[in-house]
Write a protein that holds these residues in place. Structure first.
Motif, mmCIF file in Angstrom:
data_model
loop_
_atom_site.group_PDB
_atom_site.id
_atom_site.type_symbol
_atom_site.label_atom_id
_atom_site.label_comp_id
_atom_site.label_asym_id
_atom_site.label_seq_id
_atom_site.Cartn_x
_atom_site.Cartn_y
_atom_site.Cartn_z
ATOM 1 N N CYS A 87 -23.812 10.852 -17.364
ATOM 2 C CA CYS A 87 -23.786 10.101 -16.091
ATOM 3 C C CYS A 87 -25.156 10.066 -15.412
ATOM 4 N N ARG A 88 -26.132 10.763 -16.013
ATOM 5 C CA ARG A 88 -27.528 10.769 -15.560
ATOM 6 C C ARG A 88 -27.760 11.533 -14.258
ATOM 7 N N LYS A 89 -26.772 12.283 -13.777
ATOM 8 C CA LYS A 89 -27.009 13.103 -12.577
ATOM 9 C C LYS A 89 -27.885 14.309 -12.923
ATOM 10 N N VAL A 90 -27.730 14.823 -14.161
ATOM 11 C CA VAL A 90 -28.614 15.895 -14.629
ATOM 12 C C VAL A 90 -29.658 15.272 -15.545
ATOM 13 N N ARG A 91 -30.927 15.501 -15.184
ATOM 14 C CA ARG A 91 -32.033 15.014 -16.008
ATOM 15 C C ARG A 91 -33.023 16.161 -16.194
ATOM 16 N N TYR A 92 -33.603 16.234 -17.376
ATOM 17 C CA TYR A 92 -34.550 17.322 -17.656
ATOM 18 C C TYR A 92 -35.679 16.812 -18.533
ATOM 19 N N ARG A 93 -36.730 17.642 -18.595
ATOM 20 C CA ARG A 93 -37.845 17.373 -19.500
ATOM 21 C C ARG A 93 -38.245 18.678 -20.165
ATOM 22 N N PRO A 127 -22.118 18.944 -13.511
ATOM 23 C CA PRO A 127 -20.930 19.207 -12.696
ATOM 24 C C PRO A 127 -20.010 17.987 -12.594
ATOM 25 N N ASP A 128 -20.539 16.804 -12.833
ATOM 26 C CA ASP A 128 -19.716 15.599 -12.707
ATOM 27 C C ASP A 128 -19.137 15.132 -14.035
ATOM 28 N N CYS A 129 -19.988 14.806 -15.006
ATOM 29 C CA CYS A 129 -19.459 14.255 -16.264
ATOM 30 C C CYS A 129 -19.175 15.342 -17.299
ATOM 31 N N ARG A 130 -19.591 16.566 -17.029
ATOM 32 C CA ARG A 130 -19.305 17.740 -17.870
ATOM 33 C C ARG A 130 -20.000 17.728 -19.231
ATOM 34 N N THR A 131 -20.970 16.849 -19.395
ATOM 35 C CA THR A 131 -21.770 16.909 -20.629
ATOM 36 C C THR A 131 -22.483 18.260 -20.715
ATOM 37 N N ALA A 132 -22.438 18.892 -21.884
ATOM 38 C CA ALA A 132 -23.185 20.137 -22.097
ATOM 39 C C ALA A 132 -24.625 19.787 -22.428
ATOM 40 N N VAL A 133 -25.567 20.275 -21.613
ATOM 41 C CA VAL A 133 -26.977 19.961 -21.863
ATOM 42 C C VAL A 133 -27.718 21.088 -22.573
ATOM 43 N N TRP A 134 -27.339 22.341 -22.298
ATOM 44 C CA TRP A 134 -27.889 23.455 -23.078
ATOM 45 C C TRP A 134 -27.000 24.674 -22.985
ATOM 46 N N SER A 135 -27.351 25.674 -23.802
ATOM 47 C CA SER A 135 -26.568 26.900 -23.889
ATOM 48 C C SER A 135 -27.471 28.109 -23.813
ATOM 49 N N ASP A 136 -26.880 29.195 -23.351
ATOM 50 C CA ASP A 136 -27.504 30.515 -23.435
ATOM 51 C C ASP A 136 -26.551 31.371 -24.270
ATOM 52 N N TYR A 137 -26.986 31.680 -25.492
ATOM 53 C CA TYR A 137 -26.154 32.507 -26.370
ATOM 54 C C TYR A 137 -26.513 33.976 -26.156
ATOM 55 N N GLY A 138 -25.580 34.741 -25.634
ATOM 56 C CA GLY A 138 -25.801 36.183 -25.530
ATOM 57 C C GLY A 138 -26.593 36.623 -24.314
ATOM 58 N N ARG A 139 -26.671 35.760 -23.291
ATOM 59 C CA ARG A 139 -27.350 36.109 -22.028
ATOM 60 C C ARG A 139 -28.776 36.589 -22.251
ATOM 61 N N ARG A 140 -29.557 35.731 -22.884
ATOM 62 C CA ARG A 140 -30.981 36.007 -23.031
ATOM 63 C C ARG A 140 -31.707 35.055 -22.092
#
Ligand SMILES: [Zn+2]
Ligand SMILES: [Zn+2]
Length: 155
Positions: free
Chosen positions: A11-17, A78-91
């Motif tokens: 939905c483009r509400k979250v944008r990153y570089r 928070p709106d479209c629920r697309t997963a943009v990244w992950s933290d595996y194992g709290r690093r």
């Protein structure tokens, strides 16, 4: 010539570089990744958290369990629920950015295919890219510069 690695949610509400190329790119064919994405595999660009510049929005965390039993925090719009990244194992220093959310996902082809034991039978892997039934030794595959970055990121 330097590539720019911009991306975001549907939905483009979250944008990153990403402010640089990642350390390494995984294509994971494990059952958890298949289940969590509803697809055949996930492509994750491993990069320092500090090299993800948030341009808009603020992803929310959903915690699930990883294959190793450690927490896997999935950062979603928070709106479209697309997963943009992950933290595996709290690093805190390292993130796994979903390459499919880049504006141009073709700029980051996988450096390795992992968990190919559960690869869907009709997916053909490219020749010349290392592939492992389960996992691999980081020290043997990653370029020296990436290993150095990883050491710094993990503290
Ligand atoms: Zn969104
Ligand atoms: Zn996986």
């Amino acid at each position: 010539m330097s590539a720019t690695y911009e991306g975001g949610c549907f939905c483009r509400k979250v944008r990153y570089r990403l402010t640089s190329a990642p350390m390494f790119v995984h294509c994971c064919h494990c059952r958890n990744c298949q289940n969590q994405t509803g697809s055949a595999f996930v492509i994750n660009a491993i990069i320092e958290t500090g090299r993800i510049e948030l341009l808009a929005g603020r992803p929310e965390i959903t915690t699930v369990e990883s294959g190793s039993g450690r927490p896997h925090d999935v950062y979603r719009c928070p709106d479209c629920r697309t997963a943009v990244w992950s933290d595996y194992g709290r690093r805190p220093g390292m993130r796994f950015v979903r390459v499919g959310t880049l504006d141009d996902p073709a700029t980051l082809p996988p450096d390795v295919h992992i968990f190919t034991r559960s690869k869907l039978p009709w997916v053909r892997l490219p020749e010349g890219v290392p592939a492992y039934d389960v996992y691999y030794e980081t020290d043997r595959l990653w370029p020296a510069a990436s290993l150095e970055r990883r050491r710094a990121a993990l503290g």
